[in-house]
Design a protein around this motif. Structure first.
Motif, PDB file in Angstrom:
ATOM      1  N   GLU A  33       0.836  -1.209   0.000  1.00  7.93           N
ATOM      2  CA  GLU A  33       0.000   0.000   0.000  1.00  7.93           C
ATOM      3  C   GLU A  33       0.865   1.251   0.000  1.00  7.93           C
ATOM      4  O   GLU A  33       0.574   2.230  -0.702  1.00  7.93           O
ATOM      5  CB  GLU A  33      -0.910  -0.016   1.226  1.00  7.93           C
ATOM      6  N   ARG A  34       1.971   1.208   0.779  1.00 11.44           N
ATOM      7  CA  ARG A  34       2.883   2.350   0.793  1.00 11.44           C
ATOM      8  C   ARG A  34       3.505   2.587  -0.578  1.00 11.44           C
ATOM      9  O   ARG A  34       3.603   3.723  -1.057  1.00 11.44           O
ATOM     10  CB  ARG A  34       3.983   2.113   1.814  1.00 11.44           C
ATOM     11  N   ASP A  35       3.932   1.501  -1.245  1.00 11.33           N
ATOM     12  CA  ASP A  35       4.517   1.628  -2.579  1.00 11.33           C
ATOM     13  C   ASP A  35       3.500   2.188  -3.567  1.00 11.33           C
ATOM     14  O   ASP A  35       3.845   3.024  -4.425  1.00 11.33           O
ATOM     15  CB  ASP A  35       5.033   0.273  -3.055  1.00 11.33           C
ATOM     16  N   ARG A  36       2.228   1.731  -3.442  1.00 14.07           N
ATOM     17  CA  ARG A  36       1.197   2.228  -4.360  1.00 14.07           C
ATOM     18  C   ARG A  36       0.942   3.718  -4.139  1.00 14.07           C
ATOM     19  O   ARG A  36       0.865   4.502  -5.089  1.00 14.07           O
ATOM     20  CB  ARG A  36      -0.098   1.444  -4.156  1.00 14.07           C
ATOM     21  N   VAL A  37       0.860   4.115  -2.871  1.00 11.13           N
ATOM     22  CA  VAL A  37       0.629   5.538  -2.568  1.00 11.13           C
ATOM     23  C   VAL A  37       1.822   6.383  -3.016  1.00 11.13           C
ATOM     24  O   VAL A  37       1.654   7.481  -3.563  1.00 11.13           O
ATOM     25  CB  VAL A  37       0.361   5.712  -1.067  1.00 11.13           C
ATOM     26  N   GLN A  38       3.050   5.867  -2.809  1.00 12.80           N
ATOM     27  CA  GLN A  38       4.236   6.601  -3.237  1.00 12.80           C
ATOM     28  C   GLN A  38       4.259   6.776  -4.746  1.00 12.80           C
ATOM     29  O   GLN A  38       4.640   7.836  -5.263  1.00 12.80           O
ATOM     30  CB  GLN A  38       5.490   5.855  -2.776  1.00 12.80           C
ATOM     31  N   SER A  39       3.849   5.721  -5.475  1.00 12.19           N
ATOM     32  CA  SER A  39       3.794   5.822  -6.936  1.00 12.19           C
ATOM     33  C   SER A  39       2.777   6.868  -7.381  1.00 12.19           C
ATOM     34  O   SER A  39       3.030   7.666  -8.292  1.00 12.19           O
ATOM     35  CB  SER A  39       3.441   4.458  -7.536  1.00 12.19           C
ATOM     36  N   ILE A  40       1.619   6.886  -6.697  1.00  9.56           N
ATOM     37  CA  ILE A  40       0.593   7.878  -7.033  1.00  9.56           C
ATOM     38  C   ILE A  40       1.107   9.288  -6.744  1.00  9.56           C
ATOM     39  O   ILE A  40       0.908  10.223  -7.534  1.00  9.56           O
ATOM     40  CB  ILE A  40      -0.696   7.600  -6.246  1.00  9.56           C
ATOM     41  N   LEU A  41       1.807   9.437  -5.606  1.00 13.98           N
ATOM     42  CA  LEU A  41       2.347  10.757  -5.271  1.00 13.98           C
ATOM     43  C   LEU A  41       3.395  11.205  -6.278  1.00 13.98           C
ATOM     44  O   LEU A  41       3.431  12.376  -6.673  1.00 13.98           O
ATOM     45  CB  LEU A  41       2.950  10.712  -3.871  1.00 13.98           C
ATOM     46  N   ASN A  42       4.252  10.271  -6.703  1.00 12.17           N
ATOM     47  CA  ASN A  42       5.268  10.633  -7.691  1.00 12.17           C
ATOM     48  C   ASN A  42       4.627  11.040  -9.012  1.00 12.17           C
ATOM     49  O   ASN A  42       5.032  12.027  -9.640  1.00 12.17           O
ATOM     50  CB  ASN A  42       6.213   9.451  -7.910  1.00 12.17           C
ATOM     51  N   THR A  43       3.600  10.276  -9.450  1.00  8.65           N
ATOM     52  CA  THR A  43       2.913  10.621 -10.695  1.00  8.65           C
ATOM     53  C   THR A  43       2.210  11.966 -10.576  1.00  8.65           C
ATOM     54  O   THR A  43       2.262  12.804 -11.479  1.00  8.65           O
ATOM     55  CB  THR A  43       1.895   9.524 -11.047  1.00  8.65           C
ATOM     56  N   SER A  44       1.558  12.181  -9.420  1.00 12.66           N
ATOM     57  CA  SER A  44       0.873  13.461  -9.216  1.00 12.66           C
ATOM     58  C   SER A  44       1.865  14.619  -9.204  1.00 12.66           C
ATOM     59  O   SER A  44       1.603  15.681  -9.762  1.00 12.66           O
ATOM     60  CB  SER A  44       0.093  13.421  -7.898  1.00 12.66           C
ATOM     61  N   GLY A  45       3.031  14.380  -8.567  1.00  9.60           N
ATOM     62  CA  GLY A  45       4.043  15.434  -8.551  1.00  9.60           C
ATOM     63  C   GLY A  45       4.545  15.778  -9.936  1.00  9.60           C
ATOM     64  O   GLY A  45       4.727  16.948 -10.283  1.00  9.60           O
TER      65      GLY A  45
END
Length: 238
Positions: A77-89
């Protein structure tokens, strides 16, 4: 007499008698060690049996398995959220860059519009209600730049209000010396440039000069059909 002897043996004053075992002491220690090991084995067996009956060991194993599964789920879940944050950034950075470019373009267009309005207002103030000349050359400028280049600029106007569209041609020429001899060049490319406007038109250009060329005069001429409508010249240098 016999009674006295019997009573002496039964009382405190009777002589002490030591009873000694006939087993050697190494065998005694070996027997003690065997008994202690036996009782320790029985105690350990009883402990393991009680733990198994109580379900303590099984529960701990199950909890460890559950905790490991939960940790793995949380890491995913942390990896998925981090990926979403990176894409959003990345998307926000790209959007911010686009917005900055659009704002810069808008500011540039607004500045150009203000400059055009200022020029138009200035020229309208200079224009009389009626004038004999229909076309005039204003602000003819020329400058020799480092690197043997000539930059020229000319402003052509119709000094009347509500002027009709002018259709003509513009020719810019320069003269001076080349290797000490008289030299003349017509621009652009030894020809004429089409000129169409209503109120005013600004034209400019850049010309490469020969190494030994010296420009002394720059002239601009506007013609309409076969008639010359305006001519202006400026001198360069001392």
């Amino acid at each position: 007499m016999r009674w006295k002897l019997l009573r002496r043996r039964l009382t405190i004053s009777a002589p002490q008698v030591a009873i000694r075992s006939s087993m050697p002491w190494p065998l005694k220690w070996a027997a003690v060690a065997i008994m202690l090991g036996f009782w320790a084995a029985i105690g350990l067996w009883a402990f393991e049996l009680g733990k198994g009956l109580a379900g303590v060991d099984t529960g701990i194993k199950d909890e460890v398995i559950q905790l490991r599964a939960e940790v793995a789920r949380l890491q995913a879940e942390r990896d998925r959220v981090q990926s979403i944050l990176n894409t959003s950034g990345s998307l926000m950075t790209a959007e911010r860059a686009v917005q900055e470019r659009l704002l810069a373009q808008i500011k540039q267009v607004e500045a150009e519009n203000r400059a055009l309005r200022g020029d138009l207002g200035f020229f309208e103030k200079l224009m009389p209600a009626a004038a004999a000349e229909t076309v005039a050359i204003r602000a003819l400028q020329a400058e020799v730049l480092p690197g043997s280049q000539l930059k020229w600029q000319v402003l052509v106007i119709q000094p009347i209000k509500n002027a009709p569209e002018f259709r003509g041609r513009l020719q810019v020429s320069m003269d001076g010396t080349l290797d000490g001899k008289p030299w003349t060049v017509e621009l652009p490319d030894n020809g004429w440039q089409d000129l169409r406007f209503r109120q005013y038109r600004r034209l400019e250009g850049m010309v490469d000069l020969p190494a030994q060329a010296v420009v002394k005069n720059v002239s601009a001429k506007v013609v309409e059909g076969a008639a010359t409508r305006a001519v202006q010249s400026i001198k360069l240098g001392a």
